[in-house]
Design a protein around this motif. Structure first.
Motif, PDB file in Angstrom:
ATOM      1  N   SER A  64     -34.559  -4.403   9.247  1.00 56.54           N
ATOM      2  CA  SER A  64     -34.125  -3.397   8.274  1.00 56.54           C
ATOM      3  C   SER A  64     -35.332  -2.798   7.570  1.00 56.54           C
ATOM      4  CB  SER A  64     -33.209  -4.031   7.212  1.00 56.54           C
ATOM      5  OG  SER A  64     -32.026  -4.482   7.806  1.00 56.54           O
ATOM      6  N   TYR A  65     -35.160  -1.565   7.107  1.00 56.19           N
ATOM      7  CA  TYR A  65     -36.121  -0.941   6.189  1.00 56.19           C
ATOM      8  C   TYR A  65     -35.421  -0.892   4.836  1.00 56.19           C
ATOM      9  CZ  TYR A  65     -38.455   0.473  10.475  1.00 56.19           C
ATOM     10  OH  TYR A  65     -39.075   0.484  11.708  1.00 56.19           O
ATOM     11  N   GLY A  66     -35.827  -1.697   3.893  1.00 53.06           N
ATOM     12  CA  GLY A  66     -35.067  -1.810   2.645  1.00 53.06           C
ATOM     13  C   GLY A  66     -33.680  -2.323   2.995  1.00 53.06           C
ATOM     14  N   ASP A  67     -32.655  -1.620   2.559  1.00 50.62           N
ATOM     15  CA  ASP A  67     -31.323  -2.092   2.968  1.00 50.62           C
ATOM     16  C   ASP A  67     -30.762  -1.275   4.130  1.00 50.62           C
ATOM     17  OD1 ASP A  67     -30.912   0.086   1.458  1.00 50.62           O
ATOM     18  OD2 ASP A  67     -29.843  -0.912  -0.191  1.00 50.62           O
ATOM     19  N   PHE A  68     -31.625  -0.497   4.808  1.00 51.34           N
ATOM     20  CA  PHE A  68     -31.137   0.247   5.980  1.00 51.34           C
ATOM     21  C   PHE A  68     -31.381  -0.553   7.265  1.00 51.34           C
ATOM     22  CE2 PHE A  68     -31.853   3.089   9.580  1.00 51.34           C
ATOM     23  CZ  PHE A  68     -30.619   3.717   9.602  1.00 51.34           C
ATOM     24  N   PRO A  69     -30.300  -0.970   7.922  1.00 57.27           N
ATOM     25  CA  PRO A  69     -30.494  -1.779   9.135  1.00 57.27           C
ATOM     26  C   PRO A  69     -30.805  -0.903  10.349  1.00 57.27           C
ATOM     27  CG  PRO A  69     -28.144  -1.575   8.627  1.00 57.27           C
ATOM     28  CD  PRO A  69     -28.887  -0.723   7.632  1.00 57.27           C
TER      29      PRO A  69
ATOM     30  N   ARG B 213     -30.586   7.996  21.297  1.00 57.51           N
ATOM     31  CA  ARG B 213     -30.809   9.235  20.551  1.00 57.51           C
ATOM     32  C   ARG B 213     -31.830   8.986  19.442  1.00 57.51           C
ATOM     33  NH1 ARG B 213     -24.696  11.077  19.319  1.00 57.51           N
ATOM     34  NH2 ARG B 213     -24.411   8.887  18.832  1.00 57.51           N
ATOM     35  N   ASN B 214     -32.214  10.054  18.741  1.00 56.72           N
ATOM     36  CA  ASN B 214     -33.138   9.909  17.611  1.00 56.72           C
ATOM     37  C   ASN B 214     -32.559   8.895  16.631  1.00 56.72           C
ATOM     38  OD1 ASN B 214     -33.702  13.394  17.812  1.00 56.72           O
ATOM     39  ND2 ASN B 214     -35.226  11.830  18.220  1.00 56.72           N
ATOM     40  N   GLY B 215     -33.438   8.035  16.155  1.00 52.78           N
ATOM     41  CA  GLY B 215     -33.012   7.073  15.135  1.00 52.78           C
ATOM     42  C   GLY B 215     -32.240   5.888  15.682  1.00 52.78           C
ATOM     43  N   ALA B 216     -32.205   5.723  16.999  1.00 56.69           N
ATOM     44  CA  ALA B 216     -31.429   4.621  17.596  1.00 56.69           C
ATOM     45  C   ALA B 216     -32.042   3.259  17.290  1.00 56.69           C
ATOM     46  CB  ALA B 216     -31.325   4.823  19.104  1.00 56.69           C
ATOM     47  N   GLY B 217     -33.361   3.243  17.057  1.00 49.54           N
ATOM     48  CA  GLY B 217     -34.039   1.970  16.779  1.00 49.54           C
ATOM     49  C   GLY B 217     -35.020   1.562  17.873  1.00 49.54           C
ATOM     50  N   LYS B 218     -35.348   2.491  18.768  1.00 47.98           N
ATOM     51  CA  LYS B 218     -36.214   2.171  19.908  1.00 47.98           C
ATOM     52  C   LYS B 218     -37.641   1.839  19.450  1.00 47.98           C
ATOM     53  CE  LYS B 218     -35.604   6.313  21.607  1.00 47.98           C
ATOM     54  NZ  LYS B 218     -34.745   6.929  20.587  1.00 47.98           N
ATOM     55  N   THR B 219     -38.200   2.741  18.625  1.00 42.85           N
ATOM     56  CA  THR B 219     -39.581   2.527  18.180  1.00 42.85           C
ATOM     57  C   THR B 219     -39.675   1.258  17.335  1.00 42.85           C
ATOM     58  OG1 THR B 219     -40.030   4.885  18.249  1.00 42.85           O
ATOM     59  CG2 THR B 219     -41.507   3.567  16.895  1.00 42.85           C
ATOM     60  N   THR B 220     -38.683   1.051  16.489  1.00 41.00           N
ATOM     61  CA  THR B 220     -38.678  -0.158  15.659  1.00 41.00           C
ATOM     62  C   THR B 220     -38.695  -1.395  16.555  1.00 41.00           C
ATOM     63  OG1 THR B 220     -37.437   1.011  13.951  1.00 41.00           O
ATOM     64  CG2 THR B 220     -37.395  -1.393  13.865  1.00 41.00           C
ATOM     65  N   THR B 221     -37.862  -1.400  17.572  1.00 40.21           N
ATOM     66  CA  THR B 221     -37.815  -2.534  18.498  1.00 40.21           C
ATOM     67  C   THR B 221     -39.178  -2.738  19.147  1.00 40.21           C
ATOM     68  OG1 THR B 221     -35.485  -2.105  18.926  1.00 40.21           O
ATOM     69  CG2 THR B 221     -36.645  -3.438  20.565  1.00 40.21           C
TER      70      THR B 221
ATOM     71  N   THR C 212     -38.222   6.869  26.154  1.00 41.61           N
ATOM     72  CA  THR C 212     -38.337   8.271  26.539  1.00 41.61           C
ATOM     73  C   THR C 212     -37.054   9.012  26.171  1.00 41.61           C
ATOM     74  OG1 THR C 212     -38.722   9.821  28.353  1.00 41.61           O
ATOM     75  CG2 THR C 212     -37.545   7.809  28.910  1.00 41.61           C
ATOM     76  N   HIS C 213     -37.221  10.319  25.907  1.00 40.07           N
ATOM     77  CA  HIS C 213     -36.036  11.173  25.736  1.00 40.07           C
ATOM     78  C   HIS C 213     -35.746  11.929  27.028  1.00 40.07           C
ATOM     79  CE1 HIS C 213     -35.084  10.522  21.571  1.00 40.07           C
ATOM     80  NE2 HIS C 213     -36.364  10.542  21.286  1.00 40.07           N
ATOM     81  N   TYR C 214     -36.638  11.772  28.021  1.00 40.95           N
ATOM     82  CA  TYR C 214     -36.400  12.449  29.298  1.00 40.95           C
ATOM     83  C   TYR C 214     -35.665  11.478  30.206  1.00 40.95           C
ATOM     84  CZ  TYR C 214     -39.987  15.483  27.412  1.00 40.95           C
ATOM     85  OH  TYR C 214     -40.707  16.307  26.598  1.00 40.95           O
TER      86      TYR C 214
HETATM   87  N1  LIG Z   1     -40.836   2.984   7.998  1.00 40.30           N
HETATM   88  C1  LIG Z   1     -39.535   3.292   7.870  1.00 40.30           C
HETATM   89  N2  LIG Z   1     -38.923   3.282   6.659  1.00 40.30           N
HETATM   90  C2  LIG Z   1     -37.615   3.572   6.526  1.00 40.30           C
HETATM   91  N3  LIG Z   1     -36.797   3.887   7.558  1.00 40.30           N
HETATM   92  C3  LIG Z   1     -37.344   3.921   8.771  1.00 40.30           C
HETATM   93  C4  LIG Z   1     -38.733   3.635   9.001  1.00 40.30           C
HETATM   94  N4  LIG Z   1     -38.986   3.746  10.325  1.00 40.30           N
HETATM   95  C5  LIG Z   1     -37.815   4.097  10.904  1.00 40.30           C
HETATM   96  N5  LIG Z   1     -36.826   4.203   9.978  1.00 40.30           N
HETATM   97  C6  LIG Z   1     -35.414   4.525  10.247  1.00 40.30           C
HETATM   98  O1  LIG Z   1     -34.902   3.557  11.139  1.00 40.30           O
HETATM   99  C7  LIG Z   1     -34.085   4.164  12.133  1.00 40.30           C
HETATM  100  C8  LIG Z   1     -34.605   3.836  13.519  1.00 40.30           C
HETATM  101  O2  LIG Z   1     -35.858   4.468  13.688  1.00 40.30           O
HETATM  102  P1  LIG Z   1     -36.697   4.367  15.033  1.00 40.30           P
HETATM  103  O3  LIG Z   1     -37.957   5.131  14.821  1.00 40.30           O
HETATM  104  O4  LIG Z   1     -36.792   2.957  15.435  1.00 40.30           O
HETATM  105  O5  LIG Z   1     -35.743   5.116  16.032  1.00 40.30           O
HETATM  106  P2  LIG Z   1     -36.045   5.730  17.478  1.00 40.30           P
HETATM  107  O6  LIG Z   1     -34.898   5.318  18.315  1.00 40.30           O
HETATM  108  O7  LIG Z   1     -37.393   5.362  17.929  1.00 40.30           O
HETATM  109  O8  LIG Z   1     -35.965   7.269  17.178  1.00 40.30           O
HETATM  110  P3  LIG Z   1     -36.773   8.530  17.830  1.00 40.30           P
HETATM  111  O9  LIG Z   1     -36.183   8.738  19.156  1.00 40.30           O
HETATM  112  O10 LIG Z   1     -36.455   9.625  16.867  1.00 40.30           O
HETATM  113  O11 LIG Z   1     -38.231   8.160  17.857  1.00 40.30           O
HETATM  114  C9  LIG Z   1     -34.076   5.647  11.812  1.00 40.30           C
HETATM  115  O12 LIG Z   1     -32.894   5.944  11.089  1.00 40.30           O
HETATM  116  C10 LIG Z   1     -35.298   5.848  10.961  1.00 40.30           C
HETATM  117  O13 LIG Z   1     -35.097   6.898  10.034  1.00 40.30           O
END
Ligand SMILES: Nc1ncnc2c1ncn2[C@@H]1O[C@H](COP(=O)(O)OP(=O)(O)OP(=O)(O)O)[C@@H](O)[C@H]1O
Length: 301
Positions: free
Chosen positions: A12-17, A37-45, A186-188
């Protein structure tokens, strides 16, 4: 041993899971695509796997190591290409690589890294003169300096034209053939379908589909479309019509080749032509769009 093992990952980022209980495994030497899609959580993972962020919950093992506790050991065996690279525009490609080599123990020779990344002829070029795609390649060359067993590639071909993208696919495919495991976002979708043998699709922090690319797509329906002849009603056809798009009849079927053959012999026997006939096996894009629509419907419900 799996190159990557993830069980119930939460972050989570703060209380955003951002990641809410994701599990998957990546086999050694495989190209694995993390999609969504954007914001799915890929980069976080990916950042948790690379040791940039600690997980809040779940188990994560990368090359048998804990990305937080064994960060140093893991760093030495992985290469990472993140979305934004910061380079000094006035340095040449060779100078940039040399500067990075100073930080990498037992670094690969500069020319070898450039060659592997498909930048062999760019050593003397200043970074400011590189195209967007070439800058991504430079990133890849830097990621390869540590002779990694595992590469994390976050949107590696963003900003590339179709030809550069295809060349980069070849480079990534060659690396995998040499035994390097690749985790890619990837988005492609064409890129994922072309490169990856296994994939995980995430949506709003959870896994919504996972498995072998070929098997997953084989289980999906394909599509046959053609212009409905004037004298024919959709109900007359030997294959059920799923939708009419103007005069175009669309049949979604498990085996589109067989359906097309059936339709063609039926039409041939009646002296009819099926104009504009298109036959398409299921693509990752079909699956992706179906899943996205389903997740949106769930959200509304
Ligand atoms: N440092 C951060 N602080 C707060 N929220 C964050 C942070 N990084 C990512 N988020 C939120 O966490 C969610 C997942 O983000 P993430 O970057 O993992 O998604 P993604 O699947 O890689 O998206 P994209 O395809 O747009 O790169 C999004 O809603 C994003 O706004």
């Amino acid at each position: 041993m799996a190159a990557i093992h993830v069980d119930g990952l939460r972050k989570s980022y703060g209380d955003f899971p951002a990641v809410r209980g994701v599990s998957f495994e990546v086999a050694e030497g495989e190209i694995f695509a993390l999609l969504g899609r954007n914001g799915a959580g890929k980069t976080t993972t990916m950042e948790v796997l690379a040791g940039f962020q600690p997980p809040d919950g779940g188990t994560v093992r990368v090359l048998g190591l804990d990305p937080v506790e064994d960060r140093g050991a893991l760093r030495a065996r992985t290469g990472i290409m993140l979305q934004e690279a910061g380079f000094f525009p006035d340095l040449t490609v060779a100078q940039t690589v040399d500067a990075w080599r100073d930080f990498v123990p037992a670094a690969r020779p500069r020319d070898e890294a450039l060659e592997l990344a498909g930048l062999g002829d760019r050593a003397g070029t200043r970074v400011r003169q590189l195209s967007g795609g070439e800058k991504r390649r430079l990133d890849l060359a830097l990621a390869l300096l540590s002779r990694p067993d595992l590469l994390f590639l976050d949107e590696p071909t963003t900003g590339m034209d179709p030809e550069a993208r295809r060349n980069t696919w070849e480079v990534i495919g060659d690396l995998a053939e040499q035994g390097i495991t690749v985790l890619l976002t990837t988005h492609y979708l064409e890129e994922a379908q072309h490169l990856a043998s296994t994939m995980l699709i995430m949506d709003r922090g959870v896994a919504v589909a996972a498995g072998g690319m070929a098997e997953t797509l084989a289980a999906r329906t394909g599509r046959v479309a053609f212009e409905l002849p004037d004298s024919v009603a959709p109900g007359d056809l030997p294959v059920p019509v799923t939708a009419m798009e103007g005069r175009t009849a669309v049949c979604r079927v498990p085996d589109p080749d067989l359906a097309a053959q059936t339709l063609l012999s039926w039409a041939g026997e009646r002296g009819l032509r099926l104009r504009g006939l298109q036959v398409r096996t299921a693509t990752l894009e079909d699956l992706f769009l179906d899943l996205a629509a389903r997740e949106d419907a769930k959200e509304v419900a």
